[in-house]
Motif scaffolding. Structure first.
Motif, PDB file in Angstrom:
ATOM      1  N   PRO A   1       1.020  -1.127  -0.404  1.00 48.81           N
ATOM      2  CA  PRO A   1       0.474  -0.253   0.361  1.00 48.81           C
ATOM      3  C   PRO A   1       0.443   1.594   0.318  1.00 48.81           C
ATOM      4  O   PRO A   1       1.816   1.683   0.601  1.00 48.81           O
TER       5      PRO A   1
ATOM      6  N   GLU B   1      -3.418   6.692   0.561  1.00 52.76           N
ATOM      7  CA  GLU B   1      -4.465   5.806   1.544  1.00 52.76           C
ATOM      8  C   GLU B   1      -4.593   7.247   2.188  1.00 52.76           C
ATOM      9  O   GLU B   1      -5.795   7.670   3.020  1.00 52.76           O
TER      10      GLU B   1
ATOM     11  N   ILE C   1      -5.677  -3.320   6.869  1.00 52.15           N
ATOM     12  CA  ILE C   1      -5.836  -2.725   5.967  1.00 52.15           C
ATOM     13  C   ILE C   1      -4.440  -3.521   5.294  1.00 52.15           C
ATOM     14  O   ILE C   1      -4.615  -3.653   3.736  1.00 52.15           O
TER      15      ILE C   1
ATOM     16  N   GLN D   1      -5.450  -7.103   3.310  1.00 52.96           N
ATOM     17  CA  GLN D   1      -6.343  -7.226   3.085  1.00 52.96           C
ATOM     18  C   GLN D   1      -5.607  -6.416   1.459  1.00 52.96           C
ATOM     19  O   GLN D   1      -6.312  -6.973   0.353  1.00 52.96           O
ATOM     20  N   LEU D   2      -4.777  -5.874   1.693  1.00 51.02           N
ATOM     21  CA  LEU D   2      -4.843  -5.254   0.572  1.00 51.02           C
ATOM     22  C   LEU D   2      -3.298  -6.606   0.041  1.00 51.02           C
ATOM     23  O   LEU D   2      -3.849  -6.786  -1.141  1.00 51.02           O
TER      24      LEU D   2
ATOM     25  N   PHE E   1      -6.548   0.770  -0.109  1.00 51.70           N
ATOM     26  CA  PHE E   1      -8.396   0.906   0.332  1.00 51.70           C
ATOM     27  C   PHE E   1      -9.427   1.131   1.079  1.00 51.70           C
ATOM     28  O   PHE E   1     -10.834   1.319   0.880  1.00 51.70           O
TER      29      PHE E   1
ATOM     30  N   HIS F   1     -13.272  -5.427   0.688  1.00 52.69           N
ATOM     31  CA  HIS F   1     -13.230  -5.629   2.359  1.00 52.69           C
ATOM     32  C   HIS F   1     -14.170  -6.373   2.681  1.00 52.69           C
ATOM     33  O   HIS F   1     -14.509  -7.228   2.205  1.00 52.69           O
TER      34      HIS F   1
END
Length: 343
Positions: free
Chosen positions: A34, A39, A167, A170-171, A228, A252
């Motif tokens: 990320p 973000e 975060i 999930q990325l 995200f 998500h």
């Protein structure tokens, strides 16, 4: 025209069309981590707009409680609709450490900062003028630049860092999916796998977008950057000179931001627990900082405490410090009480 990033000003949806040449197909990349600046930008606007309460409501409520006056400078720089300056999301050349990212912003040539903020001022003229601190920033004031760096660091520390392991997880899940698709089906399959957000119709990648935009890569390739806090439609820069990047939203997990005060995190804190896990196979201070989205100095403070408790071993290798989880730390990760033999 000065570069700028575009956001929707009306509910109408136009089209973004990214034009590929044969050379561009071989120069498509997916970011490996990320980008903290994207973000910051996307989450701040999500915080202000208040959209998607099901996915971001818990985070928004908790983040607002943590914000301090140091973050107020971001308000005029990141309006909820319209323009925001491209210099806030520069190309980080694959180094996603927060200190490096903020340093890159502050090192932007003053002429470029002035051009971007002049464009922002022109866009806001019909509503209200930019505050004095932003005008000072456009003039290259060292004090204003320092305030910008403080605002970026403070916002990230309070609104993002407490949630960064979730975060990032999930990325990374999205990245794993893209890598598998690339290995199985090549670049054509990779680009075709972004539906319905992105639609691959060779040689054009198309998406719904706030304004009509034609982006011609002309052999420069394209960086696909997962975000995200990117919502509904992708985001790209308006600059024709900047390295082409397309920031796209990911799926998500519902409830990702809810309070979780159990397990190892409740015992030693979520950040130290993440460091302990990240050091299982050995990680440098910089690698841990990049993984967790915190500064190298913060990692050093946490590892010093973990080292004092016998949970981490730190060894200098040249200019790097390598941190490795000890047997006592592994025992904690396994959910058992360390025995004397572990220490």
């Amino acid at each position: 025209m000065p570069s700028r990033t575009l956001r929707a000003t009306t509910p109408e949806i136009a089209l973004l069309r990214v034009h590929f040449t044969p050379e561009d197909i071989g120069r498509v990349r997916v970011a490996a981590a990320p980008d903290p600046l994207w973000e910051i930008v996307n989450s701040f606007q999500a915080l202000v707009i208040g959209s998607n309460p099901l996915m971001f409501g818990d985070w928004r409520r908790r983040a607002r409680q943590r914000l301090t006056p140091a973050c107020t400078l971001l308000g005029p720089l990141l309006p909820s609709v319209g323009y925001f300056p491209d210099f806030l999301t520069p190309d980080l050349n694959g180094t996603f450490d927060l200190d490096h990212a903020v340093g890159t912003v502050l090192d932007t040539p003053r002429s470029l900062v002035h051009a971007h903020l002049s464009e922002l001022a022109a866009a806001r003229r019909r509503s209200r003028p930019l505050p004095p601190v932003v005008r000072s920033l456009a003039e290259g004031s060292p004090e204003a630049l320092h305030r910008l760096g403080t605002a970026l660091h403070t916002y990230h520390r309070n609104a993002l860092a407490p949630f960064w392991p979730r975060i990032r997880a999930q990325l990374e899940a999205d990245l794993a999916l893209r890598v598998r698709t690339l290995l199985r089906a090549g670049t054509d399959g990779l680009l075709g796998g972004f539906r319905p957000v992105l639609r691959w119709r060779p040689p054009v990648l198309e998406a719904d977008y706030p304004v009509d935009r034609e982006l011609r890569l002309d052999g420069r390739g394209l960086l696909l950057q997962p975000s995200f806090f990117c919502v509904r439609t992708p985001v790209t820069l308006a600059s024709d000179e900047a390295a082409p990047v397309l920031v796209y939203p990911i799926q998500h997990t519902p409830g990702w931001a809810r309070e979780r005060e159990s397990g190892l995190g409740s015992l030693i804190g979520s950040t130290r627990a993440a460091i302990l896990e990240g050091a299982v196979t050995g990680s440098t201070t910089g690698e841990l900082a990049c993984r967790l989205g915190i500064s190298a100095a913060a990692v050093s403070q946490h590892t010093a405490i973990l080292r004092g408790a016998g949970l981490v071993l730190s060894v200098r290798r040249g200019k790097y410090v390598l941190h490795t989880t000890t047997s006592a730390g592994l025992a904690l990760l396994d959910g058992r009480t360390p025995s004397p033999a572990d220490r």
